[in-house]
Design an enzyme around this catalytic site. Structure first.
Site, mmCIF file in Angstrom:
data_model
loop_
_atom_site.group_PDB
_atom_site.id
_atom_site.type_symbol
_atom_site.label_atom_id
_atom_site.label_comp_id
_atom_site.label_asym_id
_atom_site.label_seq_id
_atom_site.Cartn_x
_atom_site.Cartn_y
_atom_site.Cartn_z
ATOM 1 C CD GLN A 198 -2.946 -1.125 2.283
ATOM 2 O OE1 GLN A 198 -2.695 -1.825 3.253
ATOM 3 N NE2 GLN A 198 -4.025 -0.381 2.209
ATOM 4 C CD GLU B 116 -8.040 -6.212 8.195
ATOM 5 O OE1 GLU B 116 -8.457 -5.237 8.838
ATOM 6 O OE2 GLU B 116 -8.044 -6.251 6.942
ATOM 7 C CD GLU C 169 -5.120 -2.084 9.551
ATOM 8 O OE1 GLU C 169 -6.236 -1.809 9.043
ATOM 9 O OE2 GLU C 169 -4.269 -2.786 8.974
ATOM 10 C CD GLU D 232 -6.697 2.468 2.631
ATOM 11 O OE1 GLU D 232 -7.181 1.327 2.785
ATOM 12 O OE2 GLU D 232 -5.991 3.024 3.500
ATOM 13 C CD1 TRP D 233 -6.625 -2.892 1.244
ATOM 14 C CD2 TRP D 233 -5.132 -3.760 -0.171
ATOM 15 N NE1 TRP D 233 -5.511 -3.255 1.975
ATOM 16 C CE2 TRP D 233 -4.582 -3.787 1.137
ATOM 17 C CE3 TRP D 233 -4.353 -4.251 -1.226
ATOM 18 C CZ2 TRP D 233 -3.307 -4.290 1.410
ATOM 19 C CZ3 TRP D 233 -3.089 -4.753 -0.956
ATOM 20 C CH2 TRP D 233 -2.582 -4.776 0.350
#
Length: 496
Positions: free
Chosen positions: A17, A191, A400, A451-452
């Site tokens: 990222q 995650e 996060e 952001e993906w």
């Protein structure tokens, strides 16, 4: 409102990222004269594989185009942190962070995913980050895997194949051996609950191949075993000398029954927590196996759909013993909350949410920050209390938590800081009133970044990054200045 002495204040990033690969001339030209990326012109983009880095699944996924990512954007350059680390360090020092969480790029260190070839330039890059952090009194929290599997391993089946377990364990041992003399706080996998669902079930994250109703469970099964194997490797080979800690980090949205008086909605909310958080936490923190409601629900649906056995793989007794107790702290991400309503899967449709038999949605009174995030500060307190009560009061790291800036053209994000301030109030209550054993808070993110699938359309950074400027200047938002004050005071100033 002072937090406990020694409380850790951090910020987080992830390799794909922010790093880009190398601000070489080819990438500079790409920035100034952009062309759509795809497999055919991939060779013309010179930075993403510079300095010996191998391709990851996100390199492949983003270069295939097809609007799977906002405006076909990529992480080829991102924030340019691979060459601009010193600029990131200035941001970290400006904030006064006590901790900085970042991830290692597996394919930067081991280009084909194996220790058959080790990329020394990758080692040098991460050594510099770690050493610079420690020199400046900042504790590194290092994530081994944050979504970016080496493409060479994906070609062999990726997280759907059991062979990835040994590959991950060898990679983890390599990292523990190389960096563990200085890194004492490790996250194995970021995650896994989100990643397994989005990447291997729905197919909207890299590698982008959907396996509805089966992919998430197969990937999760291997992710849990890979984490456990690497924890045992640390425990048996490195812990005595390095004296560090290892865990994984789990995404946790809080959920409330849509109708608090409805028994079916109450049960639906419990199932939602079981499928989201407990799916990974119970095996690792409690007894080595999935929650009973998860096993029974998937088995029931599988039978209804004509499967000869459950779509959820089973752990052997030996695997349960291996998995149980493989975490030294509880790392969690919290962003938002949802309401949950029971929704019967009458037709026996295939899919994760169909298995859980729920419908999720926000309360119409909640403020929508942007995208999927609604501002529900009290949710963080409820999540922390749930973890405390369910998992025997563990040490908790919030690795996060964040909100996107609504107006990317403005550095004044006073409204966003208000959301943070309310969140910190709830975190304070969790620690002081609920006696939650939370030791560290890491805000997402240090920088605006890739952001993906949202690309650069969502900005979570404390520092604004101008992605149109090849120099990628970092400029603090108002939130950065306020967070620096909070860190200096170890808490919020009195608010009128």
């Amino acid at each position: 409102m002072a937090f406990p002495a020694g409380f850790g204040w951090g910020a987080s990033t992830a390799a794909y990222q922010v790093e880009g690969q190398d601000m070489g001339m080819e990438v500079m030209e790409t920035l100034m004269y952009p062309v759509p990326h795809n497999a055919e012109n991939l060779a013309n983009v010179g930075g993403w594989d510079a300095d010996g880095k191998g391709p990851s699944v996100w390199d492949t996924f983003t270069h295939q185009g097809g609007e799977r990512v906002f405006k076909n954007q990529t992480g080829d350059v991102a924030c340019g942190s691979y060459t601009l680390w010193e600029e990131d360090l200035k941001c970290i020092k400006q904030l006064g962070l006590t901790h900085y969480r970042f991830s290692l790029s597996w394919s930067r260190l081991l280009p084909d995913g194996t220790t058959g070839f080790i990329n020394q330039k990758g080692i040098d890059y991460y050594n510099k980050i770690i050493d610079d952090l420690l020199t400046n009194g900042v504790t590194p929290i290092v994530t081994l895997y944050h979504y970016d599997l080496p493409q060479a391993l994906e070609d062999k089946g990726g997280w759907l194949s059991e062979t990835v377990i040994e590959s991950f364990d060898k990679y983890a041992r390599f990292c523990f051996s190389t960096f563990g003399d200085r890194v004492k706080q490790w996250i194995t996998i970021n995650e896994p609950n989100v990643f397994a669902l989005l990447a291997y079930d729905l197919g909207i994250y890299a590698p982008g191949v959907p396996h509805f109703g089966t992919g998430a469970y197969q990937a999760a099964h291997n992710l849990i075993k890979a984490h456990a194997r690497s924890w045992h490797s640390y425990d048996s080979l490195f812990r005595k000398e390095q004296k560090g800690m290892v865990s994984l980090t789990i995404f946790a949205a809080w959920v409330e029954p849509a109708d608090p008086n409805s028994v079916s909605d109450q049960e639906a909310a419990k199932r939602a927590m079981a499928f989201c958080l407990d799916f990974f936490a119970k095996p690792i923190f409690t007894d080595g196996d999935y929650p009973e409601v998860v096993k029974s629900q998937i088995a029931f649906m599988s039978k209804k759909q004509g499967y000869p056995s459950s779509r959820l793989p089973e752990f052997t007794e030996e695997e349960k013993r291996m998995i149980k107790g493989t975490a030294d702290f509880f790392a969690v991400h919290y962003y938002t909350t949802r309401l949950v309503k029971y929704q019967e899967n009458k037709k026996g449709e295939l899919g994760f949410f169909q298995d859980v038999e729920i419908q999720i949605f926000p309360d119409p009174s909640w403020i929508r920050s942007l995208d999927w995030i609604y501002v529900v500060p009290w949710g963080i307190r409820k999540v922390l209390k749930y973890i405390k009560d369910t998992y025997n009061n563990p040490v908790i790291y919030i690795t996060e938590n964040g909100f996107p800036q609504r107006d990317p053209a403005s550095l004044d994000d006073t409204q966003r800081w208000e959301y943070f301030r309310q969140t910190f109030q709830e975190l304070f209550k969790a620690i002081q009133l609920d006696k939650v054993n939370c030791k560290i808070y890491c805000l997402w993110s240090l920088l605006d970044n890739f952001e993906w699938i949202q690309g650069y359309n969502s900005r979570f950074g404390l520092f604004h990054v101008d992605f149109e400027d090849p120099a990628r200047p970092r400029v603090p938002y108002t939130s950065a200045k306020e967070y620096a004050k909070l860190i200096q005071n170890n808490g919020l100033e009195d608010h009128p």
